[in-house]
Write an enzyme that holds these catalytic residues in place. Structure first.
Site, PDB file in Angstrom:
ATOM      1  N   ASP A   1      -0.063   6.039  -4.133  1.00  0.00           N
ATOM      2  CA  ASP A   1      -1.251   5.482  -4.798  1.00  0.00           C
ATOM      3  C   ASP A   1      -1.808   6.416  -5.861  1.00  0.00           C
ATOM      4  OD1 ASP A   1      -1.106   3.218  -3.311  1.00  0.00           O
ATOM      5  OD2 ASP A   1      -3.103   3.362  -2.447  1.00  0.00           O
TER       6      ASP A   1
ATOM      7  N   HIS B   1       0.850  -1.188   0.000  1.00  0.00           N
ATOM      8  CA  HIS B   1       0.000   0.000   0.000  1.00  0.00           C
ATOM      9  C   HIS B   1       0.885   1.236   0.000  1.00  0.00           C
ATOM     10  CE1 HIS B   1      -3.897  -1.908   0.303  1.00  0.00           C
ATOM     11  NE2 HIS B   1      -3.438  -2.706   1.252  1.00  0.00           N
TER      12      HIS B   1
END
Length: 382
Positions: A157, A128
């Site tokens: 991201d 992540h």
């Protein structure tokens, strides 16, 4: 239909975060973005990031069945670009890898977006935003001296992932118009996060950055580039790096605190003096007092109040979609004006519509369970 990307069609596999966000960016710019969502997500819980599913359409497909995979291949055969968001090798095992899709559409741009890229020892690993930031040196540089602080789920991201994906897709599309041939893109969020760190690698090499937190010009250590708490618990963000801006700030604050941009040993003393001054009055007072072209000082606004700021109102920087206030499409174009963003597409919202558009039999595929549409879409059709 308007927008500079009108006429461009992108097929994107569904997922969380950067995939739909890139779809939102391209859809806001006028592209026809069709998101392929898992059939099991139809009528499920509302995705936490549902606002970034605007300006795109959704078809829900069962990729475990050959008929479902055939649907995806049919969509890609008429597309300009295809976005694969699976881990390396998964698309091939499903039968929708670049070899198959590009064989039927030689002009197809096949973009593979993953966290760690298609090769390397971490390629198969899950991750992540926080993980990618940690491995490129970004997380180490953010936060107080005691410990690193995750800067929301923004940098790797959305900035390094979705934005780099959009740039890569558009660059490849421009090249294809010349060559007539598509290609495969390896888009890695960790690569994008590293790219965003380029200025700091340069400053470190030049001796202008110390490789530790809370000790540099841009990480909150400098008294002229940090936030200060006000009497009511609010904060003012100060970015008066240049001497003339800092001089104007101090004049309006009625303080005499030297700039000393290179004397980091004195920064703590200067921070304390400015902190004491800001603590005397509330945020609104300082916002009004410092509202001038050359102070580089603004209030720190909450998410719930940002859209009401006069500057955002004047520029129409926020829009309301289905009752939800959210950032407006950007950037602005003088001639190919951007279309208003459409409602977020939930899994299966446009299944029947898309199948019919591509010459596929919606009734047969829906009956066999290969595809599904949402209850809301079904009710609207009835």
């Amino acid at each position: 239909m308007t927008g500079p990307l009108h006429g461009v069609r992108v097929i994107s596999m569904g997922g969380l975060g950067p995939g739909p966000f890139c779809g939102m960016i391209l859809g806001d710019l006028g592209a026809d973005v069709i998101r392929v969502d898992p059939i099991g997500h139809v009528d499920g819980p509302l995705p936490v990031d549902y606002t970034v599913r605007r300006s795109q359409r959704s078809i829900a497909v069962d990729l475990k069945r050959p008929e479902g995979r055939d649907v995806v291949c049919r969509l890609a055969a008429d597309a300009d670009a295809f976005v694969d968001v699976f881990r390396p090798g998964v698309a091939e095992r499903l039968g929708i890898g670049p070899e198959r899709l590009c064989a039927s559409n030689p002009r197809l741009i096949y973009a593979r977006m993953t966290g760690y890229g298609q090769r390397g020892p971490l390629a198969e690993h899950a991750g992540h935003d926080i993980n990618y930031l940690a491995l490129v040196g970004a997380l180490h540089a953010i936060g107080p001296s005691e410990a690193p602080t995750p800067p929301l789920n923004l940098v790797a991201d959305y900035g390094g992932g979705a934005m780099l994906l959009a740039v890569g897709l558009l660059s490849a599309l421009l090249e294809t118009r010349t060559s007539g041939v598509g290609q495969v893109l390896d888009v890695a969020m960790i690569d994008g996060a590293a790219t965003l760190m380029a200025p700091y690698y340069g400053m470190l090499a030049a001796g202008m950055w110390r490789d530790r937190r809370d000790d540099n010009v841009l990480d909150g250590a400098a008294h002229f580039y940090r936030t200060y708490e006000t009497a009511d618990g609010g904060h003012i963000a100060v970015g008066a790096m240049e001497p003339r801006f800092y001089a104007e700030l101090c004049r309006r604050l009625d303080v005499d605190v030297p700039h000393d941009p290179d004397d980091n040993a004195a920064w703590a003393t200067h921070r304390a003096a400015l902190a004491a001054r800001f603590a005397e009055r509330d945020r609104d007072h300082w916002e009004q007092l410092l509202d001038a072209p050359d102070t580089c000082a603004v209030p720190v606004l909450g998410i719930g109040e940002a859209a009401r700021h006069p500057h955002h109102r004047a520029r129409d920087s926020f829009v309301e979609v289905d009752g939800v206030v959210q950032p407006a499409p950007s950037p602005r174009f003088s001639r190919t004006v951007l279309p208003p963003p459409t409602s977020p597409a939930l899994p299966g919202d446009h299944t029947r519509e898309i199948l019919a558009e591509f010459g596929l039999d919606p009734t047969e595929l829906l009956t066999t369970g290969t595809v599904r549409h949402s209850a809301a879409a079904a009710a609207q059709e009835d």
